[in-house]
Design a protein around this motif. Sequence first.
Motif, PDB file in Angstrom:
ATOM      1  N   TYR A   1       0.830  -1.202   0.000  1.00 47.12           N
ATOM      2  CA  TYR A   1       0.000   0.000   0.000  1.00 47.12           C
ATOM      3  C   TYR A   1       0.869   1.259   0.000  1.00 47.12           C
ATOM      4  O   TYR A   1       0.616   2.218  -0.738  1.00 47.12           O
ATOM      5  CB  TYR A   1      -0.914   0.018   1.226  1.00 47.12           C
TER       6      TYR A   1
ATOM      7  N   MET B   1     -11.468   1.617  -8.046  1.00 49.46           N
ATOM      8  CA  MET B   1     -12.360   0.505  -7.744  1.00 49.46           C
ATOM      9  C   MET B   1     -13.657   0.592  -8.544  1.00 49.46           C
ATOM     10  O   MET B   1     -14.114  -0.406  -9.122  1.00 49.46           O
ATOM     11  CB  MET B   1     -12.685   0.487  -6.245  1.00 49.46           C
TER      12      MET B   1
ATOM     13  N   LEU C   1      -8.121  -5.069  -2.227  1.00 52.70           N
ATOM     14  CA  LEU C   1      -7.914  -3.634  -2.059  1.00 52.70           C
ATOM     15  C   LEU C   1      -6.664  -3.150  -2.776  1.00 52.70           C
ATOM     16  O   LEU C   1      -6.628  -2.034  -3.292  1.00 52.70           O
ATOM     17  CB  LEU C   1      -7.836  -3.289  -0.563  1.00 52.70           C
TER      18      LEU C   1
ATOM     19  N   GLN D   1      -7.105  -7.999   1.502  1.00 54.32           N
ATOM     20  CA  GLN D   1      -5.910  -7.198   1.241  1.00 54.32           C
ATOM     21  C   GLN D   1      -5.561  -7.195  -0.246  1.00 54.32           C
ATOM     22  O   GLN D   1      -5.254  -6.150  -0.827  1.00 54.32           O
ATOM     23  CB  GLN D   1      -4.726  -7.720   2.046  1.00 54.32           C
TER      24      GLN D   1
ATOM     25  N   SER E   1     -11.627  -7.372  -8.186  1.00 62.70           N
ATOM     26  CA  SER E   1     -11.618  -7.452  -6.732  1.00 62.70           C
ATOM     27  C   SER E   1     -12.697  -8.403  -6.222  1.00 62.70           C
ATOM     28  O   SER E   1     -12.469  -9.189  -5.296  1.00 62.70           O
ATOM     29  CB  SER E   1     -11.824  -6.060  -6.122  1.00 62.70           C
TER      30      SER E   1
END
Length: 493
Positions: A9, A65, A352, A349, A78
Motif C-alpha cells: 500500500y 475501484m 484492495l 488485502q 476485486s
Amino acid sequence: MKRKMPSSYAILFGIIFLMVILTWLVSAGQYDLNAAKQLIPGTYHHVVQNEQGFWDILKAPVVGMLGDDKTSAAMPVSLFILVIGGFLGVVNATGALDAGISSIVKKYHGKEKRLIIVLMILFSLGGTTFGMSEETLAFYPLLLPVMYSIGLDSLVAVGVILIGTTVGVLASTVNPFATGVASQAAGISPGQGILWRLILWVILTTIAILYVYRYAQKIEKDPTKSLVYSQRQADLAHFQLQEIDTMNNKQKHVIIAFILTFIVMILGLIPWQTINQNFTFFANLRNSVIDIPILGKMIGTDFPAFGDWYFTEITILFIFMAVVIGYLYRMKESTIVQHFVMGAKDMIQVALIVAVARGIQVVMNDGMITATILHFGETTLSNLPPVLFTILTYIFYIPMSFLIYSTSGLASATMGIMSNLAEFVHVPKDLIITAFQAGSGTMNLVSPASAIMLGVLGIAHIEYATWLKFTAKLLGIIFVVVCLVLAVATLFS
C-alpha cells in the motif's frame, strides 16, 4: 535496528504521489481514438494542463475501484478475488487438499523419490491455475519428515513445494491473480495467449523437476553434498515421520469437484473461435441447449458459450462450486457461508491492492499524462525490434515485482501502459502479460519481500543465503528459457 520493507500500500500510494507530481511537470496530451476506442499511433497532440492535487490522491483508489469513463473498474477483479478466496476457504475446510497430498505420500511409501515428480507437477498445476501459494503452508510439516526419512534434506522438501508452485505461477495459464487481473487491465480475454503460456509451463515445470531431482540424487549418494549437512542431525531429530491419514470418500468427491471447477474455467476462458474460426462446437452446443423448450429458458438465454466467458461467468462458477463442494462434504448452509466468508476475508488485502494500484492509472489519465508517456514510448521504442521489446519487458518486471510484491497490484499498476506500448511496436498484448508473469515469478522465487518464502525457510530451518545458493543456477536457467520462449513466441505471433 533493522528497517522493515514498506507495505505494498505504501509503495503504491508513493507511486500515486509521484504521478501527481508528474502531472505538474509533464506536458498533457491525448491521442485520437478509433471506433473501438483504441489509440491511433501518430495522432498524439498537446492539450491544456490538468494538474492533480491532494484530493486526487485520496480519490484515485476509489475511482480505481468503481471506474469512470477513462479507467476500467477494478471491482470485477476485486470481487472475483474475494469469491475465489471464499471458494478456497470452503475447500480448505474439508481438508481435501491436505488429505489428497497425504494419500499420495502414503501411496508412494518406499518409492518416495518419485514423489518429487508427482508432487511438483501437482503443485505447479496449482500455481498455474489458481496461483497456489499460501495454501501450501500445511504441506511443509508433512513433506519434511518424509524427505529426511529417505536420506534427503529440507531443501528437497521445500524445493518440491516452493519451486513447484513458483514455476507454475511464473507460467500462469489461467491464474486469476496474475493472468486474470493483467488481462482485464489490458482489455483482452484471459484465454488469449494461453498456448504459449502452456508451452512455457511445460518447459519450466520439466526443468524444475529435473533440477530438484538431480540435487536429490546427488545427496542420496553422498549426504555430505547437502547444503544443510551441518545441521542434519538436529533436523533429523526435529522432523520425525508421523502417521499419515488417508482421504475419505467425501474428500475424494471434493477433489473431483475442485478439479472439475478449474477444467470448466479453462474451457470457458479459452477463446476457441479466435484460435480457430471454424471451431464452433461450444457455440453450437450452447445454442442447441438454449433452443430446447422450457429447459433453455430454465438455464437462461444469456448463458454464454465456452470461449466467451469473462470475470462475470467465472465469478458465478466459483460461487456455485463453493456451494456444491460444501454440500458434497455435507456441510450445513451456515457452515458453508462461514467458511466462504472467512476465505474471502483472507483475500481482502489483495482485493484492495488491486483498487489502489488502479488509482495510479486514474491519476495519470485525469492528469492527461498517460498519452504523453505512451508517446515517449512510441517515439523511443517504435524502432526496437518486437523481440527485443518483449524481452526487455520481461527484464523490466523482475525489479518491479520487488517494489510491488503483489502480483495483482503490479498488473493493475502497469499493464494498462505496457500493453498499449506493445501495440506501438506490434507485439500482441498477451505476450506482454506472459512477460509480466514470468518477470514477477522469477523474482518471487528469491524475493526477500516474500513473507511466504521467508516463513517457509523458517519452518524448514534453511538460511536465506543457503536458499539463494540452492536456486542460483535454476534462476539463470529460467531467465534464459523465458527469453528464448518469448523471442520465439514474438516471431510466430
